[in-house]
Design a protein around this motif. Structure first.
Motif, PDB file in Angstrom:
ATOM      1  N   CYS A  33       0.826  -1.216   0.000  1.00 50.38           N
ATOM      2  CA  CYS A  33       0.000   0.000   0.000  1.00 50.38           C
ATOM      3  C   CYS A  33       0.859   1.264   0.000  1.00 50.38           C
ATOM      4  O   CYS A  33       0.582   2.207  -0.738  1.00 50.38           O
ATOM      5  CB  CYS A  33      -0.938   0.001   1.203  1.00 50.38           C
ATOM      6  N   ALA A  34       1.901   1.256   0.817  1.00 50.61           N
ATOM      7  CA  ALA A  34       2.744   2.455   0.923  1.00 50.61           C
ATOM      8  C   ALA A  34       3.513   2.724  -0.364  1.00 50.61           C
ATOM      9  O   ALA A  34       3.619   3.881  -0.799  1.00 50.61           O
ATOM     10  CB  ALA A  34       3.707   2.314   2.087  1.00 50.61           C
ATOM     11  N   SER A  35       4.042   1.698  -0.997  1.00 46.99           N
ATOM     12  CA  SER A  35       4.816   1.921  -2.219  1.00 46.99           C
ATOM     13  C   SER A  35       3.922   2.430  -3.356  1.00 46.99           C
ATOM     14  O   SER A  35       4.309   3.349  -4.090  1.00 46.99           O
ATOM     15  CB  SER A  35       5.554   0.652  -2.637  1.00 46.99           C
ATOM     16  N   LYS A  36       2.737   1.864  -3.495  1.00 47.84           N
ATOM     17  CA  LYS A  36       1.818   2.345  -4.540  1.00 47.84           C
ATOM     18  C   LYS A  36       1.321   3.745  -4.222  1.00 47.84           C
ATOM     19  O   LYS A  36       1.191   4.590  -5.110  1.00 47.84           O
ATOM     20  CB  LYS A  36       0.620   1.409  -4.686  1.00 47.84           C
ATOM     21  N   ALA A  37       1.026   4.018  -2.948  1.00 46.76           N
ATOM     22  CA  ALA A  37       0.565   5.354  -2.564  1.00 46.76           C
ATOM     23  C   ALA A  37       1.634   6.394  -2.854  1.00 46.76           C
ATOM     24  O   ALA A  37       1.339   7.469  -3.390  1.00 46.76           O
ATOM     25  CB  ALA A  37       0.185   5.381  -1.086  1.00 46.76           C
ATOM     26  N   LEU A  38       2.879   6.082  -2.534  1.00 44.43           N
ATOM     27  CA  LEU A  38       3.973   7.017  -2.773  1.00 44.43           C
ATOM     28  C   LEU A  38       4.177   7.248  -4.270  1.00 44.43           C
ATOM     29  O   LEU A  38       4.346   8.393  -4.707  1.00 44.43           O
ATOM     30  CB  LEU A  38       5.258   6.488  -2.128  1.00 44.43           C
ATOM     31  N   ALA A  39       4.144   6.177  -5.055  1.00 46.55           N
ATOM     32  CA  ALA A  39       4.342   6.314  -6.497  1.00 46.55           C
ATOM     33  C   ALA A  39       3.212   7.129  -7.137  1.00 46.55           C
ATOM     34  O   ALA A  39       3.461   8.052  -7.919  1.00 46.55           O
ATOM     35  CB  ALA A  39       4.426   4.933  -7.151  1.00 46.55           C
ATOM     36  N   CYS A  40       1.973   6.806  -6.809  1.00 48.60           N
ATOM     37  CA  CYS A  40       0.835   7.510  -7.407  1.00 48.60           C
ATOM     38  C   CYS A  40       0.767   8.955  -6.919  1.00 48.60           C
ATOM     39  O   CYS A  40       0.446   9.858  -7.701  1.00 48.60           O
ATOM     40  CB  CYS A  40      -0.470   6.786  -7.092  1.00 48.60           C
ATOM     41  N   SER A  41       1.083   9.179  -5.659  1.00 50.46           N
ATOM     42  CA  SER A  41       1.089  10.527  -5.131  1.00 50.46           C
ATOM     43  C   SER A  41       2.151  11.366  -5.831  1.00 50.46           C
ATOM     44  O   SER A  41       1.893  12.508  -6.223  1.00 50.46           O
ATOM     45  CB  SER A  41       1.342  10.493  -3.629  1.00 50.46           C
TER      46      SER A  41
END
Length: 161
Positions: free
Chosen positions: A67-75
């Motif tokens: 969740c954190a890696s996808k959130a960081l990338a998309c953000s």
């Protein structure tokens, strides 16, 4: 702190105006929400394999990482996309309503993710973010036209019909 002044044909506004920062903040926050949802979905699809590989004790760590890696990338992508698009509009280069603005902004924001295969795996999610944002702008233009307001998408000029 002195605000930087930008010149445009019909207005003289500060970069510190909320009109500039509202889409930027929306880009970072919205991107993180969508990224978290995508990370959770990807985790749930692969949960059984992950549990077999690391055991039940390692599953929560993988959930948070996903969740954190996808959130960081998309953000990061959507924030840079919004910064670029808003700056292009503020400087009078491309209207925020134009498709060219979206294409240039998406290309600039996606450049850091083209470096390796793991990062390139995020590109379909990024395309979805841009498509949702463009759909929203399309619907706004449709509503304005229904209310008798003509929108020149190349310049962003509004005219009452």
């Amino acid at each position: 702190m002195k605000a930087i002044r930008l010149q445009q044909a019909d207005r003289n506004e500060s970069v510190m105006d909320s009109d500039f920062w509202r889409p930027v903040v929306m880009g970072f926050v919205g991107g993180s929400f969508i990224g978290t949802a995508v990370g959770l979905t990807e985790f749930l699809v692969n949960a059984r394999k992950i549990a077999q590989k690391v055991g039940n004790a390692g599953v929560p760590r993988h959930l948070v990482n996903s969740c954190a890696s996808k959130a960081l990338a998309c953000s990061g992508f959507f924030g840079v996309y919004q910064v670029t698009g808003t700056a292009l509009d503020k400087f009078g280069i491309l209207s925020e309503w134009s498709w060219e603005n979206a294409a240039v902004s998406a290309a600039v924001a996606a450049l850091p993710f083209l470096r390796n295969a793991a990062s390139r795996a995020n590109l379909p999610v990024f395309a979805l973010l841009v498509a949702m944002e463009r759909w929203d702008k399309y619907k706004v233009v449709q509503r304005m036209r229904e209310e008798g307001i003509k929108v020149d998408t190349s310049t962003g000029a509004l005219e009452r019909v």
